[in-house]
Motif scaffolding. Structure first.
Motif, PDB file in Angstrom:
ATOM      1  N   ALA A  20       0.921  -1.321   0.120  1.00  0.00           N
ATOM      2  CA  ALA A  20       0.012  -0.067  -0.025  1.00  0.00           C
ATOM      3  C   ALA A  20       0.766   1.207  -0.022  1.00  0.00           C
ATOM      4  O   ALA A  20       0.546   2.205  -0.830  1.00  0.00           O
ATOM      5  N   ARG A  21       1.976   1.131   0.831  1.00  0.00           N
ATOM      6  CA  ARG A  21       2.730   2.672   0.860  1.00  0.00           C
ATOM      7  C   ARG A  21       3.351   2.667  -0.542  1.00  0.00           C
ATOM      8  O   ARG A  21       3.824   3.607  -0.895  1.00  0.00           O
ATOM      9  N   LEU A  22       3.811   1.573  -1.238  1.00  0.00           N
ATOM     10  CA  LEU A  22       4.731   1.777  -2.535  1.00  0.00           C
ATOM     11  C   LEU A  22       3.637   2.144  -3.667  1.00  0.00           C
ATOM     12  O   LEU A  22       4.053   3.075  -4.372  1.00  0.00           O
ATOM     13  N   LEU A  23       2.317   1.908  -3.473  1.00  0.00           N
ATOM     14  CA  LEU A  23       1.316   2.284  -4.347  1.00  0.00           C
ATOM     15  C   LEU A  23       1.009   3.731  -4.179  1.00  0.00           C
ATOM     16  O   LEU A  23       0.970   4.491  -5.142  1.00  0.00           O
ATOM     17  N   ASP A  24       1.003   4.172  -2.923  1.00  0.00           N
ATOM     18  CA  ASP A  24       0.526   5.461  -2.555  1.00  0.00           C
ATOM     19  C   ASP A  24       1.815   6.198  -3.105  1.00  0.00           C
ATOM     20  O   ASP A  24       1.625   7.538  -3.464  1.00  0.00           O
ATOM     21  N   ALA A  25       3.056   6.112  -2.892  1.00  0.00           N
ATOM     22  CA  ALA A  25       4.169   6.862  -3.175  1.00  0.00           C
ATOM     23  C   ALA A  25       4.090   6.911  -4.640  1.00  0.00           C
ATOM     24  O   ALA A  25       4.740   7.922  -5.028  1.00  0.00           O
ATOM     25  N   ALA A  26       3.890   5.859  -5.307  1.00  0.00           N
ATOM     26  CA  ALA A  26       4.173   5.898  -6.714  1.00  0.00           C
ATOM     27  C   ALA A  26       3.220   6.872  -7.319  1.00  0.00           C
ATOM     28  O   ALA A  26       3.571   7.593  -8.195  1.00  0.00           O
ATOM     29  N   PHE A  27       2.058   6.808  -6.826  1.00  0.00           N
ATOM     30  CA  PHE A  27       1.004   7.615  -7.477  1.00  0.00           C
ATOM     31  C   PHE A  27       1.405   9.199  -7.137  1.00  0.00           C
ATOM     32  O   PHE A  27       1.260   9.788  -8.290  1.00  0.00           O
ATOM     33  N   THR A  28       1.851   9.236  -6.029  1.00  0.00           N
ATOM     34  CA  THR A  28       2.479  10.813  -5.777  1.00  0.00           C
ATOM     35  C   THR A  28       3.572  11.126  -6.735  1.00  0.00           C
ATOM     36  O   THR A  28       3.364  12.266  -7.250  1.00  0.00           O
ATOM     37  N   VAL A  29       4.561  10.372  -6.833  1.00  0.00           N
ATOM     38  CA  VAL A  29       5.714  10.479  -7.881  1.00  0.00           C
ATOM     39  C   VAL A  29       5.276  10.645  -9.418  1.00  0.00           C
ATOM     40  O   VAL A  29       5.607  11.545 -10.040  1.00  0.00           O
ATOM     41  N   PHE A  30       4.497   9.734  -9.846  1.00  0.00           N
ATOM     42  CA  PHE A  30       3.934   9.639 -11.214  1.00  0.00           C
ATOM     43  C   PHE A  30       3.000  10.687 -11.496  1.00  0.00           C
ATOM     44  O   PHE A  30       3.246  11.557 -12.556  1.00  0.00           O
ATOM     45  N   LEU A  64       3.114  -2.310 -11.251  1.00  0.00           N
ATOM     46  CA  LEU A  64       2.545  -1.307 -10.224  1.00  0.00           C
ATOM     47  C   LEU A  64       1.499  -0.407 -10.666  1.00  0.00           C
ATOM     48  O   LEU A  64       0.625  -0.312 -10.093  1.00  0.00           O
ATOM     49  N   PHE A  65       1.735   0.063 -11.938  1.00  0.00           N
ATOM     50  CA  PHE A  65       0.579   0.866 -12.555  1.00  0.00           C
ATOM     51  C   PHE A  65      -0.811   0.140 -12.571  1.00  0.00           C
ATOM     52  O   PHE A  65      -1.670   0.776 -12.347  1.00  0.00           O
ATOM     53  N   PHE A  66      -0.694  -0.958 -13.136  1.00  0.00           N
ATOM     54  CA  PHE A  66      -1.983  -1.876 -13.191  1.00  0.00           C
ATOM     55  C   PHE A  66      -2.704  -1.900 -11.877  1.00  0.00           C
ATOM     56  O   PHE A  66      -3.989  -2.167 -11.818  1.00  0.00           O
ATOM     57  N   ALA A  67      -1.612  -2.144 -10.916  1.00  0.00           N
ATOM     58  CA  ALA A  67      -2.442  -2.432  -9.491  1.00  0.00           C
ATOM     59  C   ALA A  67      -3.052  -1.094  -8.957  1.00  0.00           C
ATOM     60  O   ALA A  67      -4.203  -1.062  -8.533  1.00  0.00           O
ATOM     61  N   LEU A  68      -2.482   0.042  -9.334  1.00  0.00           N
ATOM     62  CA  LEU A  68      -3.140   1.390  -9.355  1.00  0.00           C
ATOM     63  C   LEU A  68      -4.383   1.348 -10.004  1.00  0.00           C
ATOM     64  O   LEU A  68      -5.593   1.870  -9.284  1.00  0.00           O
ATOM     65  N   TYR A  69      -4.507   0.986 -11.161  1.00  0.00           N
ATOM     66  CA  TYR A  69      -5.502   1.018 -12.188  1.00  0.00           C
ATOM     67  C   TYR A  69      -6.689   0.047 -11.777  1.00  0.00           C
ATOM     68  O   TYR A  69      -7.613   0.693 -11.749  1.00  0.00           O
ATOM     69  N   GLN A  70      -6.480  -1.041 -11.356  1.00  0.00           N
ATOM     70  CA  GLN A  70      -7.337  -1.745 -10.784  1.00  0.00           C
ATOM     71  C   GLN A  70      -7.945  -1.246  -9.691  1.00  0.00           C
ATOM     72  O   GLN A  70      -9.290  -1.355  -9.378  1.00  0.00           O
ATOM     73  N   GLU A  71      -7.300  -0.542  -8.695  1.00  0.00           N
ATOM     74  CA  GLU A  71      -7.812   0.157  -7.572  1.00  0.00           C
ATOM     75  C   GLU A  71      -8.904   1.150  -8.029  1.00  0.00           C
ATOM     76  O   GLU A  71     -10.156   1.124  -7.388  1.00  0.00           O
ATOM     77  N   ARG A  72      -8.557   1.752  -8.947  1.00  0.00           N
ATOM     78  CA  ARG A  72      -9.431   2.975  -9.329  1.00  0.00           C
ATOM     79  C   ARG A  72     -10.711   2.404 -10.331  1.00  0.00           C
ATOM     80  O   ARG A  72     -11.753   3.019 -10.124  1.00  0.00           O
ATOM     81  N   ALA A  73     -10.319   1.253 -10.968  1.00  0.00           N
ATOM     82  CA  ALA A  73     -11.360   0.814 -11.713  1.00  0.00           C
ATOM     83  C   ALA A  73     -12.405   0.159 -10.722  1.00  0.00           C
ATOM     84  O   ALA A  73     -13.629   0.258 -10.912  1.00  0.00           O
TER      85      ALA A  73
END
Length: 204
Positions: A20-30, A64-73
């Motif tokens: 979860a921390r990696l996903l949150d950090a990646a979103f912020t940096v992206f 990692l992006f696809f994990a972010l995408y699936q969360e939002r989908a």
């Protein structure tokens, strides 16, 4: 519960927290730098983890992006499902559209990340196929809910709903006017879900 069971639970919780921390950090940096301009090292630094922590959860930044995408989908599908929750008397289009547009995810940072990744995927056929699969699952979830609400030709309707959302988000990226985006989306969805009745007032 045995000591071994407790250990497994602690490891599972720790792993979930790391992910979860990696996903949150990646979103912020992206969102700040653009998907194609970010390295794994930068994501790890932002999350406070080593590369080992990254690779224990994701093989690549694409994954990692696809994990972010699936969360939002999943979030969007849930929002649509709740808004179209039929009460047994059929779909009340105006009321349902109002609920959808009031809560539907319209986050500029996410749209920036998603658009960067879309350009990346357009240049990589394998990534493009994976992204298409994820979008198809989102449409299927929306179609399932539309069917339960009594909408005819749910396949076409689900494609149209996703296309309307895509169109509105493109405009939102340019003018950053969330209120106008919600108003325009309501006009589009009302027209789409009432067999095209009532042309939208706003044009991209």
């Amino acid at each position: 519960m045995t000591a071994a069971d407790n250990t497994v639970r602690r490891v599972t919780r720790r792993r979930a927290n790391t992910r979860a921390r990696l996903l949150d950090a990646a979103f912020t940096v992206f969102a700040a730098k653009g998907f194609g301009r970010v390295s794994i090292e930068e994501v790890c630094e932002a999350a406070g983890f080593s590369r080992g922590a990254f690779y224990s959860n994701f093989a690549t930044l694409d994954e990692l992006f696809f994990a972010l995408y699936q969360e939002r989908a999943d979030l969007i599908a849930e929002q649509v499902a709740e808004a179209l929750d039929a009460d047994g008397s059929g779909l009340d289009v105006p009321a349902s559209v109002d609920r959808v547009t009031e809560v539907l995810l319209l986050d500029v940072d996410w749209l920036l990340v998603k658009t960067d990744f879309l350009v990346h995927a357009a240049r990589d056929p394998e990534v493009a196929r994976t992204l298409l699969d994820h979008r198809a699952r989102l449409r299927d979830a929306i179609a399932e809910r539309l069917a339960r609400a009594g909408v005819r030709d749910v396949g076409t309707a689900a494609h149209a709903v996703v296309a309307a959302y895509d169109g509105v988000t493109v405009q939102l990226l340019l003018d950053r006017d969330v209120t106008a985006a919600r108003t325009w989306l309501a006009q589009l969805l009302t027209a789409l879900l009432t067999d095209g009745g009532g042309a939208p007032e706003r044009v991209v």
